[in-house]
Write a protein that holds these residues in place. Structure first.
Motif, PDB file in Angstrom:
ATOM      1  N   GLY A  58     -20.684  45.095  10.421  1.00  0.00           N
ATOM      2  CA  GLY A  58     -21.526  45.725   9.421  1.00  0.00           C
ATOM      3  C   GLY A  58     -22.927  45.163   9.446  1.00  0.00           C
ATOM      4  O   GLY A  58     -23.779  45.543   8.657  1.00  0.00           O
ATOM      5  N   ASP A  61     -22.182  35.204   9.973  1.00  0.00           N
ATOM      6  CA  ASP A  61     -23.181  36.114  10.554  1.00  0.00           C
ATOM      7  C   ASP A  61     -24.124  36.662   9.488  1.00  0.00           C
ATOM      8  O   ASP A  61     -24.993  37.471   9.789  1.00  0.00           O
ATOM      9  CB  ASP A  61     -22.483  37.284  11.266  1.00  0.00           C
ATOM     10  N   LYS A 114     -15.152  38.406   7.727  1.00  0.00           N
ATOM     11  CA  LYS A 114     -14.813  37.585   8.889  1.00  0.00           C
ATOM     12  C   LYS A 114     -15.695  36.331   8.900  1.00  0.00           C
ATOM     13  O   LYS A 114     -16.748  36.297   8.270  1.00  0.00           O
ATOM     14  CB  LYS A 114     -15.032  38.396  10.173  1.00  0.00           C
TER      15      LYS A 114
END
Ligand SMILES: Nc1nc2c(c(=O)[nH]1)N[C@H]1C(S)=C(S)[C@@H](COP(=O)(O)O)O[C@H]1N2
Ligand SMILES: [Mo]
Length: 392
Positions: A59, A160, A214
């Motif tokens: 995403g 991330d 994640k």
């Protein structure tokens, strides 16, 4: 956005409309790639843990090669509130919870809200996959760090930079219905791989992929109930789109996967298939609920029920280690098909004439909601799947 455009977009959420998703959402902040490894045919009930068998969805514009690479010994999770750090957890702490018997495994169907085509030879082209995730229920950790249980939500964050949130009340759920969210470090009995978000990701049974962070590295417990997260505020941009308050709450808060179906056989729109007997196969799922039935109409005729994969056949096909995890999951006490987990199905259509045929496929959930040929609520229910094929 006009209401017509919005309706088209909503259709895309339920099932296809990839072109629209591409225009509106891929630019700049989305990177969708998937590998196709499975041939057309019946879907395996469990998607093998190998990375190429799962769809990859970032995403945050992260490519596979740029996915965070975090050694489990270097992983840590900061848990904080508006005032500062409440606690920090490392992988050894998770192992300690497991040694104390607090680990838990259950089936979870993972699906991206911006789904690919509902018709495809693979699970991966439909951005949906199913496996047994294992880890430590989040509530243990929240209780042990003294997180205030009356907070509004927890802001969640990956290494991330991708972010989301989970309502505090949902994070603290301890029972088996619904199942508790997990700090997951295993998939199908193996350590969670880098591309699947290892060493540790969040898994929330009934929620769309974007809530399942994640490379989890930070949880912020907060009283601020504002809409929060990368998908919640960028992909579903509340400023640019005419989301109703109910839609926004669904996107931000409950985020329950829509009732939907995917078809794996025939393997594409307008596929040529050998007759006269043709097998149709696929999978259906119903958010946190159980799929009650899947029905198929041939050439506009009456809807007839497809056959579900049988529980014993599914469980007997598992290797012993996975079978053991499945037997110990709280779902094993539930009626089949399990709530929140897809069910694979098939139907044999006998003695078809050569030439073109059409199918309509619809699932119904245990509360009596069915897929139909049109819906205004595609965040909750996808349209029925329509497929044509040619018998040769
Ligand atoms: N940290 C992080 N977590 C993330 C994402 C991401 O880009 N970064 N993508 C989310 C989205 S939108 C989906 S659909 C699922 C996909 O999970 P998968 O790659 O294991 O199939 O991960 C979610 N978790
Ligand atoms: Mo997603």
């Amino acid at each position: 956005m006009t209401s017509g455009t919005r309706r088209d977009f909503l259709k895309g959420l339920g099932q296809g409309a990839i072109a629209l998703v591409g225009v509106r959402f891929l630019s700049g902040c989305e990177d969708l790639t998937f590998e196709s490894k499975l041939p057309g045919g019946a879907l395996p009930f469990i998607t093998p843990a190998e990375d190429g068998s799962w769809y990859w969805q970032s995403g945050n514009g992260t490519s596979k090669s740029d996915a965070p690479r975090i050694n489990k010994d270097d992983w840590s999770l900061e848990i904080r509130d508006d005032g500062g750090t409440l606690g920090t957890l490392d992988f050894g702490d998770l192992q300690t919870y497991a040694e104390q018997g607090h680990d838990l495994s259950y089936w979870k169907t993972m699906r991206c809200v911006f789904s690919g085509s509902p018709v495809g030879s693979t699970t991966t082209s439909s951005w949906v996959a199913n496996g047994i995730f294992g880890g430590i229920p989040l509530y243990h950790v929240l209780q042990d760090v003294g997180a205030p249980s009356d907070a509004a939500k927890i802001r969640t964050s990956g290494a991330d930079g991708f972010q989301s949130n989970i309502p505090m009340a949902r994070a603290l759920e301890e029972g088996t219905s619904p199942l508790p969210p997990l700090l997951a470090y295993q998939l199908n009995g193996e350590p969670l791989s880098r591309l699947r978000g290892g060493p540790v990701r969040l898994v929330i049974p009934e929620m769309w992929g974007y809530k399942n962070i994640k490379w989890l590295d930070r949880l912020t417990v907060t009283d601020d109930d504002a809409i929060f997260g990368t998908y919640e505020t960028v992909q579903f941009d509340p400023e640019k789109t005419a989301w109703s308050e109910a839609d926004q709450r669904q996107i931000d808060h409950s985020a329950e996967i829509a009732l939907a179906s995917v078809v794996s056989q025939p393997s594409s729109i307008d596929a040529e298939v050998a007759g006269p007997d043709v097998t149709v196969a696929g999978a259906s799922f119903a958010g946190g609920q159980r799929v009650d039935s899947v029905e198929i109409s041939l050439d506009g005729g009456p809807f007839e029920e497809a056959d579900f994969a049988e529980r014993d056949d599914v469980l007997d096909a598992l290797d012993p280690h996975l079978r053991d995890l499945a037997d110990r999951s709280p779902q094993s006490d539930q009626e089949w098909p399990y709530p929140g987990v897809w069910i694979t199905w098939h139907k044999v259509l006998s003695q078809l004439s050569t030439g073109r045929h059409t199918l309509a496929i619809r699932a119904s959930d245990a509360s009596g909601v069915s897929q139909s040929s049109s819906t205004d609520q595609s965040l909750e229910v996808a349209e029925q799947v329509e497929v044509s094929f040619k018998v040769i």
